[in-house]
Design a protein around this motif. Sequence first.
Motif, PDB file in Angstrom:
ATOM      1  N   GLN A 237      51.138  24.127  41.625  1.00 39.22           N
ATOM      2  CA  GLN A 237      52.156  24.301  42.692  1.00 39.22           C
ATOM      3  C   GLN A 237      52.779  25.803  42.903  1.00 39.22           C
ATOM      4  O   GLN A 237      52.916  26.424  44.004  1.00 39.22           O
ATOM      5  N   SER A 238      53.039  26.343  41.878  1.00 41.13           N
ATOM      6  CA  SER A 238      53.587  27.740  41.564  1.00 41.13           C
ATOM      7  C   SER A 238      52.466  28.665  42.270  1.00 41.13           C
ATOM      8  O   SER A 238      52.934  29.519  43.252  1.00 41.13           O
ATOM      9  N   CYS A 239      51.098  28.512  41.819  1.00 37.88           N
ATOM     10  CA  CYS A 239      50.292  29.409  42.363  1.00 37.88           C
ATOM     11  C   CYS A 239      49.857  29.275  43.762  1.00 37.88           C
ATOM     12  O   CYS A 239      49.687  30.321  44.615  1.00 37.88           O
ATOM     13  N   ARG A 240      49.838  27.936  44.180  1.00 36.01           N
ATOM     14  CA  ARG A 240      49.616  27.764  45.628  1.00 36.01           C
ATOM     15  C   ARG A 240      50.755  28.274  46.544  1.00 36.01           C
ATOM     16  O   ARG A 240      50.659  29.082  47.477  1.00 36.01           O
ATOM     17  N   HIS A 241      51.998  28.069  46.118  1.00 38.27           N
ATOM     18  CA  HIS A 241      53.113  28.482  46.864  1.00 38.27           C
ATOM     19  C   HIS A 241      53.208  30.208  46.582  1.00 38.27           C
ATOM     20  O   HIS A 241      53.499  30.778  47.866  1.00 38.27           O
ATOM     21  N   TRP A 242      52.881  30.789  45.626  1.00 35.17           N
ATOM     22  CA  TRP A 242      53.126  32.254  45.825  1.00 35.17           C
ATOM     23  C   TRP A 242      51.879  32.720  46.535  1.00 35.17           C
ATOM     24  O   TRP A 242      51.794  33.729  47.129  1.00 35.17           O
ATOM     25  N   SER A 243      50.797  32.413  46.417  1.00 30.77           N
ATOM     26  CA  SER A 243      49.224  32.820  47.306  1.00 30.77           C
ATOM     27  C   SER A 243      49.487  32.211  48.690  1.00 30.77           C
ATOM     28  O   SER A 243      48.879  32.608  49.789  1.00 30.77           O
ATOM     29  N   ALA A 244      50.411  31.405  49.237  1.00 36.41           N
ATOM     30  CA  ALA A 244      50.791  30.676  50.630  1.00 36.41           C
ATOM     31  C   ALA A 244      49.130  30.074  50.724  1.00 36.41           C
ATOM     32  O   ALA A 244      48.806  30.050  51.966  1.00 36.41           O
ATOM     33  N   GLY A 245      48.399  29.446  49.890  1.00 39.80           N
ATOM     34  CA  GLY A 245      47.549  28.848  50.201  1.00 39.80           C
ATOM     35  C   GLY A 245      47.253  27.662  49.429  1.00 39.80           C
ATOM     36  O   GLY A 245      48.074  27.389  48.480  1.00 39.80           O
ATOM     37  N   PRO A 246      46.172  26.746  49.729  1.00 37.10           N
ATOM     38  CA  PRO A 246      45.994  25.475  48.850  1.00 37.10           C
ATOM     39  C   PRO A 246      45.538  25.560  47.841  1.00 37.10           C
ATOM     40  O   PRO A 246      45.306  24.482  47.026  1.00 37.10           O
ATOM     41  N   VAL A 247      44.735  26.713  47.421  1.00 37.88           N
ATOM     42  CA  VAL A 247      44.233  27.060  46.037  1.00 37.88           C
ATOM     43  C   VAL A 247      44.164  28.598  45.791  1.00 37.88           C
ATOM     44  O   VAL A 247      44.271  29.292  46.794  1.00 37.88           O
ATOM     45  N   ASN A 248      44.270  29.014  44.706  1.00 41.26           N
ATOM     46  CA  ASN A 248      44.180  30.441  44.130  1.00 41.26           C
ATOM     47  C   ASN A 248      43.180  30.887  43.488  1.00 41.26           C
ATOM     48  O   ASN A 248      42.908  29.984  42.240  1.00 41.26           O
ATOM     49  N   ALA A 249      42.334  31.730  43.848  1.00 35.79           N
ATOM     50  CA  ALA A 249      41.092  32.413  43.017  1.00 35.79           C
ATOM     51  C   ALA A 249      41.598  33.172  41.956  1.00 35.79           C
ATOM     52  O   ALA A 249      42.184  34.329  42.284  1.00 35.79           O
ATOM     53  N   PHE A 250      41.244  33.117  40.651  1.00 34.01           N
ATOM     54  CA  PHE A 250      41.761  33.998  39.802  1.00 34.01           C
ATOM     55  C   PHE A 250      40.559  34.486  39.011  1.00 34.01           C
ATOM     56  O   PHE A 250      39.503  33.845  38.936  1.00 34.01           O
ATOM     57  N   THR A 251      40.775  35.663  38.319  1.00 32.77           N
ATOM     58  CA  THR A 251      40.074  36.423  37.437  1.00 32.77           C
ATOM     59  C   THR A 251      40.697  36.624  36.231  1.00 32.77           C
ATOM     60  O   THR A 251      41.990  37.309  36.263  1.00 32.77           O
ATOM     61  N   LEU A 252      40.414  35.939  35.021  1.00 27.17           N
ATOM     62  CA  LEU A 252      41.248  36.573  33.762  1.00 27.17           C
ATOM     63  C   LEU A 252      40.773  37.709  32.836  1.00 27.17           C
ATOM     64  O   LEU A 252      39.518  37.644  32.552  1.00 27.17           O
ATOM     65  N   TRP A 253      41.714  38.583  32.601  1.00 26.24           N
ATOM     66  CA  TRP A 253      41.281  39.696  31.888  1.00 26.24           C
ATOM     67  C   TRP A 253      42.051  40.141  30.638  1.00 26.24           C
ATOM     68  O   TRP A 253      43.309  39.571  30.503  1.00 26.24           O
ATOM     69  N   LYS A 254      41.562  40.867  29.679  1.00 21.70           N
ATOM     70  CA  LYS A 254      42.419  41.255  28.596  1.00 21.70           C
ATOM     71  C   LYS A 254      43.181  42.151  29.288  1.00 21.70           C
ATOM     72  O   LYS A 254      42.807  43.099  30.128  1.00 21.70           O
ATOM     73  N   PRO A 255      44.451  42.514  29.069  1.00 18.08           N
ATOM     74  CA  PRO A 255      45.522  43.465  29.463  1.00 18.08           C
ATOM     75  C   PRO A 255      44.809  44.777  29.448  1.00 18.08           C
ATOM     76  O   PRO A 255      44.897  45.586  30.618  1.00 18.08           O
ATOM     77  N   GLU A 256      44.310  45.386  28.422  1.00 10.85           N
ATOM     78  CA  GLU A 256      43.541  46.653  28.389  1.00 10.85           C
ATOM     79  C   GLU A 256      42.443  46.816  29.155  1.00 10.85           C
ATOM     80  O   GLU A 256      42.167  47.937  29.366  1.00 10.85           O
ATOM     81  N   ALA A 257      41.796  45.979  29.917  1.00 18.23           N
ATOM     82  CA  ALA A 257      40.581  45.818  30.775  1.00 18.23           C
ATOM     83  C   ALA A 257      41.365  46.204  32.376  1.00 18.23           C
ATOM     84  O   ALA A 257      40.517  46.417  33.158  1.00 18.23           O
ATOM     85  N   VAL A 258      42.445  46.249  32.630  1.00 18.63           N
ATOM     86  CA  VAL A 258      43.064  46.575  33.724  1.00 18.63           C
ATOM     87  C   VAL A 258      43.844  47.880  33.773  1.00 18.63           C
ATOM     88  O   VAL A 258      44.910  47.824  32.880  1.00 18.63           O
TER      89      VAL A 258
END
Length: 144
Positions: free
Chosen positions: A33-54
């Motif tokens: 629910q949190s990601c859906r609400h934040w993204s204003a969409g029914p689903v949120n596409a994510f990519t997870l990275w080590k912080p040092e890669a960003v």
Amino acid sequence: MSTEKTHSGSCFCGAVQFAVTGDPLAMGYCHCQSCRHWSAGPVNAFTLWKPEAVQLISGAEHIGTYNKTPNSDRKWCRKCGGHLFTEHPGMKLTDVYAATIPALPFHAGVHVHYQESVLSIHDGLPKMKDVPSEMGGSGICLTE
């Protein structure tokens, strides 16, 4: 010299520029629910990275942060409102929203928090009740 690929990303207006280097640790869809609400969409596409890669390239002065819980530092552009990424300090990961990195080939591998889904997606990917056990979740898969 590094041979790892680097992909450029930005907010909606381009005021905030960043880059990700290497390969994400995971890619998928979040149905909480949190990601859906934040993204204003029914689903949120994510990519997870080590912080040092960003790496932030420019526009740090335009980044706002919102913390609904201590688990997530959601970052967005104060100029255009475009979402950028979410830092997850407890997991030592940064979720860079897939749409902000247009040249990165997105290959989802999992659905997380599927029990909260408001949009059924029948794609043959694992549907996790919450998150994988190695990330602190139950590791329980739901049926499609």
